[in-house]
Design a protein around this motif. Structure first.
Motif, PDB file in Angstrom:
ATOM      1  N   GLY A 133       1.019  -1.215  -0.028  1.00  0.00           N
ATOM      2  CA  GLY A 133       0.049   0.100   0.033  1.00  0.00           C
ATOM      3  C   GLY A 133       0.909   1.080  -0.016  1.00  0.00           C
ATOM      4  O   GLY A 133       0.520   2.243  -0.672  1.00  0.00           O
ATOM      5  N   ILE A 134       1.969   1.278   0.641  1.00  0.00           N
ATOM      6  CA  ILE A 134       2.944   2.219   0.891  1.00  0.00           C
ATOM      7  C   ILE A 134       3.473   2.561  -0.610  1.00  0.00           C
ATOM      8  O   ILE A 134       3.517   3.831  -1.251  1.00  0.00           O
ATOM      9  CB  ILE A 134       3.876   2.193   1.846  1.00  0.00           C
ATOM     10  CG1 ILE A 134       3.516   2.306   3.142  1.00  0.00           C
ATOM     11  CG2 ILE A 134       4.833   3.207   1.732  1.00  0.00           C
ATOM     12  CD1 ILE A 134       4.325   1.844   4.381  1.00  0.00           C
ATOM     13  N   VAL A 135       3.893   1.581  -1.324  1.00  0.00           N
ATOM     14  CA  VAL A 135       4.580   1.855  -2.583  1.00  0.00           C
ATOM     15  C   VAL A 135       3.553   2.219  -3.651  1.00  0.00           C
ATOM     16  O   VAL A 135       3.924   2.950  -4.322  1.00  0.00           O
ATOM     17  CB  VAL A 135       5.029   0.250  -2.910  1.00  0.00           C
ATOM     18  CG1 VAL A 135       5.753   0.038  -4.514  1.00  0.00           C
ATOM     19  CG2 VAL A 135       6.295  -0.195  -2.247  1.00  0.00           C
ATOM     20  N   ALA A 136       2.207   1.595  -3.551  1.00  0.00           N
ATOM     21  CA  ALA A 136       1.300   2.022  -4.476  1.00  0.00           C
ATOM     22  C   ALA A 136       0.972   3.606  -4.231  1.00  0.00           C
ATOM     23  O   ALA A 136       0.868   4.573  -5.193  1.00  0.00           O
ATOM     24  CB  ALA A 136       0.169   1.235  -4.284  1.00  0.00           C
ATOM     25  N   ALA A 137       0.597   4.052  -2.931  1.00  0.00           N
ATOM     26  CA  ALA A 137       0.502   5.298  -2.892  1.00  0.00           C
ATOM     27  C   ALA A 137       1.756   6.178  -3.169  1.00  0.00           C
ATOM     28  O   ALA A 137       1.653   7.275  -3.847  1.00  0.00           O
ATOM     29  CB  ALA A 137       0.424   5.461  -1.358  1.00  0.00           C
ATOM     30  N   ALA A 138       2.930   5.684  -3.020  1.00  0.00           N
ATOM     31  CA  ALA A 138       4.279   6.582  -3.414  1.00  0.00           C
ATOM     32  C   ALA A 138       4.267   6.572  -4.950  1.00  0.00           C
ATOM     33  O   ALA A 138       4.728   7.702  -5.343  1.00  0.00           O
ATOM     34  CB  ALA A 138       5.481   5.845  -2.868  1.00  0.00           C
ATOM     35  N   PHE A 166       8.093   2.805   4.901  1.00  0.00           N
ATOM     36  CA  PHE A 166       8.288   1.525   4.189  1.00  0.00           C
ATOM     37  C   PHE A 166       9.357   0.459   4.813  1.00  0.00           C
ATOM     38  O   PHE A 166       9.061  -0.516   5.064  1.00  0.00           O
ATOM     39  CB  PHE A 166       8.764   1.820   2.707  1.00  0.00           C
ATOM     40  CG  PHE A 166       8.757   0.711   1.903  1.00  0.00           C
ATOM     41  CD1 PHE A 166       7.795  -0.296   1.459  1.00  0.00           C
ATOM     42  CD2 PHE A 166      10.050   0.436   1.195  1.00  0.00           C
ATOM     43  CE1 PHE A 166       8.064  -1.542   0.652  1.00  0.00           C
ATOM     44  CE2 PHE A 166      10.350  -0.847   0.642  1.00  0.00           C
ATOM     45  CZ  PHE A 166       9.412  -1.742   0.245  1.00  0.00           C
ATOM     46  N   GLY A 167      10.431   1.146   5.226  1.00  0.00           N
ATOM     47  CA  GLY A 167      11.510   0.436   6.304  1.00  0.00           C
ATOM     48  C   GLY A 167      10.887  -0.349   7.454  1.00  0.00           C
ATOM     49  O   GLY A 167      11.105  -1.600   7.645  1.00  0.00           O
ATOM     50  N   GLY A 168       9.891   0.419   8.005  1.00  0.00           N
ATOM     51  CA  GLY A 168       9.179  -0.199   9.284  1.00  0.00           C
ATOM     52  C   GLY A 168       8.306  -1.215   8.554  1.00  0.00           C
ATOM     53  O   GLY A 168       8.005  -2.731   9.467  1.00  0.00           O
TER      54      GLY A 168
END
Length: 273
Positions: free
Chosen positions: A109-114, A146-148
């Motif tokens: 989800g973080i990658v998609a939003a980014a 993302f790291g977390g």
């Protein structure tokens, strides 16, 4: 250096990997060793994402870069614009597909939003000045989230992500003040409200980031070595003062302060591990 490595900004990819690992370490401490496979994939994701984002940037800025960055591959004719566009789209797509292998809905989800933010920035938001500044700052903070997420604890990187985002807004504004004379086709904040008012806004973001750095002391989430963050805070405050006279110095000092702050976060975790 190879033309494609220069297009991708290989050095930025290395910095992205460091950001992911720092975010993971802050979130998991020495338990990070149990997430080696997920972190390896996460590093691949960030490299693909940064390569794609920089390729899109050079494609959209290809005319401006003829004067601003004539050494880059597109202005030099080493890479065709359509190739850079294809590599940009492919890089973001590869990053999204790789994130699926992490088995984390949050990470994907973080990658998609980014990816959505990056595409929006290159297509429209970068011309909108302050909105573009906030977008880049959000992308910076998302590296630590993302790291977390790569170690199953995205919220563990929330404070450092928020702090990085706040001070990044200030630094982006400082860079716009520095580039006022050469910026074309953008309605930057200093152009819209004037150099001094924009400096005040940037200073406020630097100070906000400094204030947020106190939160881990309140929550007692880090050990005594986290007090090293006060050195970063001092540099951020200096950046807030100097921006009214020397935006170029301010943005460089803010970059140094961000690095010192990351060291402080890492030291805080080591003490508790």
């Amino acid at each position: 250096m190879n033309r494609f490595l220069r297009l991708f900004r290989f050095g930025n990819g290395i910095m992205g990997i460091i950001g992911v690992l720092v975010g993971a370490f802050i979130a998991a401490g020495f338990d990070i060793g149990g997430h080696a496979q997920g972190l390896a994939v996460a590093c691949g994701v960030i490299v693909a994402f940064i390569a794609g984002g920089n390729s899109l940037n050079d494609y959209t800025d290809r005319e401006i870069d003829k004067a601003a960055h004539p050494e880059r591959p597109l202005p030099r004719g080493e890479i065709a614009p359509r190739t850079a566009l294809a590599l940009g789209i492919s890089g973001l797509a590869v990053a999204l597909l790789l994130s699926l292998a992490m088995g984390s809905v949050v990470a994907t989800g973080i990658v998609a939003a980014a990816a959505a933010l990056m595409a929006s920035y290159e297509l429209a938001l970068k011309k909108m000045g302050f909105v573009g500044n906030v977008t880049i700052a959000a992308l910076t903070g998302m590296i630590f989230l993302f790291g977390g997420a790569a170690v199953g604890n995205a919220e563990g990187g929330l404070v450092v992500a928020a702090m990085a985002a706040l001070v990044s807004v200030g630094r982006e504004i400082a860079k716009d003040i520095q580039d006022m004379e050469s910026d074309e086709g953008r309605n930057t904040l200093p152009m819209a409200i004037g150099r001094r008012n924009a400096s005040a806004v940037a200073a406020a973001f630097f100070v906000s980031g400094t204030a947020l750095s106190v939160w881990p002391f309140i929550e007692q989430t880090f050990g005594p070595l986290y007090c090293a963050v006060f050195a970063a805070d001092a540099i951020f405050i200096y950046s807030a003062f100097i921006i009214f006279r020397r935006a170029d110095v301010s943005q460089k000092m803010a970059k140094i302060a961000m690095f010192v702050a990351l060291i402080a976060f890492v030291l805080g975790v080591i003490r508790w591990a």
